[in-house]
Design an enzyme around this catalytic site. Structure first.
Site, PDB file in Angstrom:
ATOM      1  N   SER A 260      39.494  29.392 -60.166  1.00 30.76           N
ATOM      2  CA  SER A 260      38.336  30.510 -60.281  1.00 30.76           C
ATOM      3  C   SER A 260      37.974  30.312 -61.892  1.00 30.76           C
ATOM      4  CB  SER A 260      38.714  31.666 -59.762  1.00 30.76           C
ATOM      5  OG  SER A 260      39.574  32.495 -60.436  1.00 30.76           O
ATOM      6  N   LYS A 261      36.621  30.337 -61.730  1.00 30.89           N
ATOM      7  CA  LYS A 261      36.615  30.964 -63.407  1.00 30.89           C
ATOM      8  C   LYS A 261      37.160  31.351 -64.296  1.00 30.89           C
ATOM      9  CE  LYS A 261      32.457  29.936 -65.355  1.00 30.89           C
ATOM     10  NZ  LYS A 261      31.848  28.490 -66.021  1.00 30.89           N
ATOM     11  N   ARG A 262      38.343  32.427 -63.799  1.00 26.11           N
ATOM     12  CA  ARG A 262      39.113  32.227 -65.285  1.00 26.11           C
ATOM     13  C   ARG A 262      39.876  31.916 -65.341  1.00 26.11           C
ATOM     14  NH1 ARG A 262      38.725  36.738 -61.361  1.00 26.11           N
ATOM     15  NH2 ARG A 262      41.235  35.473 -60.171  1.00 26.11           N
ATOM     16  N   GLN A 263      40.053  30.391 -64.770  1.00 24.26           N
ATOM     17  CA  GLN A 263      41.296  29.299 -65.575  1.00 24.26           C
ATOM     18  C   GLN A 263      41.039  28.444 -66.273  1.00 24.26           C
ATOM     19  OE1 GLN A 263      41.899  30.469 -61.459  1.00 24.26           O
ATOM     20  NE2 GLN A 263      43.022  31.979 -62.230  1.00 24.26           N
ATOM     21  N   GLY A 264      39.053  28.236 -65.596  1.00 22.51           N
ATOM     22  CA  GLY A 264      38.715  27.689 -66.865  1.00 22.51           C
ATOM     23  C   GLY A 264      37.440  26.922 -65.989  1.00 22.51           C
TER      24      GLY A 264
END
Length: 493
Positions: A260-264
């Site tokens: 997901s976007k939270r990991q980069g």
């Protein structure tokens, strides 16, 4: 057997996720390997999530990656166009088709009008949850007579249309990756087929579209696996033969959770912006969830087409490892002609204010020499600004204690002075000077080995290790080398 026809059918809800590219890629590889057709269809019936420009971004991302379709939605002259014999390929343009087929289901008794409000449905589901039951529609409107339903519609009541599932029936299907799967309708819901806004749900539209477009294989992410029995029931209600199903493992991060976007970076555009090669990204993505029948890891697209098969797709999620991607992409960069890499590098060097357009026009060979010097160490093109900063700084301080210790050796003043004398005797640094300078310095000073090479490297680059010294000397040129030696003599020694 009929000709292979597969489709990638995303919703235009924003950026293209790396997992979506992999789904499209597997569809593409399978179709091309089987001599079939790969179709791009846009599923835009959820109007609340529609994002302006998402279709254009999707098509541009796929074309950049080399995952190009045979039919469907294209961009020509900055306009969205559709090509193929099975259109329209945009769901919002197919509403008349859906209305025609929903009427057929109602006539056959396989679908019914539902007048339940959202408040009632939410209340029922909360009660079911509190009793430890699976929350699902309770069938309150299943028995409403068709004529009564039409009167209520004529009176202005809002409604949806639901599928009437058969009672306590085992729904069976075979998945090429997962094997045989059975789910009983007791564990399923009378799903909504047509929403109150007149648009079909994904579940209804996808079945109608896939049948009418003669899709032979549904290749999609495994998050759609629980929905497949609902689709099978729809195929059976229409009397149609279902396609073959392939549910792909999820793309995971290093923590084995959904990427997901939270990991980069997770958008295709993120990787494009950083200067990953499409060939490198596609090569690596193919390996996230699929393993070839060989130890080879670096593939061209044509080689992937030849090697790819669903029988080597994993049942478990594939981990997206950025380090491994960097290695794979770096291998592709190494294989490129240095002029191609130079052209790819120029925008990043400009953005870093290392070079100007005038440099590109008048000193291209010098830029190319810089790029050649670091090409083998690059993982992606944006990285070049860090790799070549040693050529553009005004001064070079030793990067660590070991480098500082080396530059402070007792032989260093004599060595650097001899280097300056040689430089002052020439007009400009050339290949002959760069290749012979260490032999000249060794003969002149008697200094040899690492006591000769290392201090010069640290004086010019600040590092004990790095690019070839001949290249560093050629790229820096006479005046830059003199400036760096003078800096060391005046500030470090």
């Amino acid at each position: 057997m009929s000709d292979i026809r597969v489709r990638f059918a995303p919703s235009p809800t924003g950026y293209v996720h790396i997992g979506s590219l992999r789904t499209a890629l597997y569809n593409y590889l399978f179709a091309k390997g089987q001599g079939g057709k790969y179709i791009l269809r846009i599923e835009d019936t959820d109007r609340s999530r529609y994002v302006e420009g998402a279709i254009e971004n999707l098509i541009e991302s796929m074309e950049w990656a080399g995952v190009t379709h045979d039919e469907g939605v294209f961009i020509e002259d900055d306009k969205i166009v559709q090509k193929g014999d099975y259109g329209p390929y945009v769901q919002s343009e197919r509403l008349d088709i859906y209305n025609e087929y929903i009427e057929k289901l109602i006539e056959k008794g396989h679908a019914y009008y539902c007048f339940c409000t959202k408040e009632r449905i939410d209340k029922i589901r909360e009660e079911q949850k509190s009793q430890g039951k699976i929350p699902r529609y309770d069938g309150f409107c299943r028995s409403i007579d068709i004529e009564e339903a039409k009167k209520r519609i004529a009176a202005g009541e809002k409604y949806t249309i639901r599928l009437k599932l058969p009672a306590a029936k085992d729904v069976k299907f075979h998945d090429i990756v997962r094997g045989d799967i059975t789910i009983n309708t007791r564990d399923m819901d009378d799903q909504v087929l047509m929403k109150s806004d007149g648009f079909p749900t994904y579940h209804f539209a996808v079945v109608v579209d896939d049948h009418l477009m003669e899709i032979t294989h549904i290749v999609r992410g495994d998050e759609w696996l629980p929905s497949t029995p609902k689709h099978i029931c729809l195929y059976e209600a229409f009397g149609w033969e279902p396609p073959k199903y392939v549910h792909l493992p999820t793309v995971l991060n290093k923590d084995k959770k959904k990427l997901s976007k939270r990991q980069g970076d997770v958008a295709v555009g993120d990787f494009k912006e950083k200067g990953y090669l499409p060939e490198g990204l596609v090569n690596y993505l193919a390996l996230v969830g699929w393993s070839p029948d060989t130890t080879k890891e670096i593939f061209t697209m044509d080689e992937l087409i030849d090697e790819f098969s669903f029988d080597r797709v994993s049942k478990t999620g594939g981990v997206f490892d950025k380090d491994k991607l960097n290695w794979v992409n770096g291998q592709h960069i190494k294989e490129l002609d240095s002029k191609i890499v130079t052209d790819l590098a120029i925008p990043y060097l400009k953005d870093a204010n290392y070079i100007t357009e005038e440099d590109v026009e008048n000193r291209y060979d010098w830029i190319q020499k810089i790029v050649e010097t670091v090409q083998e160490s690059l993982s992606y093109m944006k990285e070049i600004t860090d790799k070549v900063d040693i050529f553009f700084k005004d001064k070079m301080d030793p990067e660590d204690d070991k480098a500082l210790e080396m530059i402070k050796g007792e032989q260093v003043p004599e060595l650097l002075n001899a280097f300056k004398e040689e430089l002052e005797g020439i007009d400009e640094v050339d290949e002959e000077f760069a290749n012979s300078i260490f032999k000249v310095l060794k003969k002149k000073t008697g200094i040899k080995g690492k006591n000769l090479f290392m201090p010069v490297r640290v004086a010019l680059s600040g590092q004990l290790h790095g690019p070839e010294m001949t290249n560093i000397i050629l790229i820096l040129g006479k005046q830059n080398i003199l400036n760096r030696i003078n800096y060391v003599e005046n500030n470090i020694l």
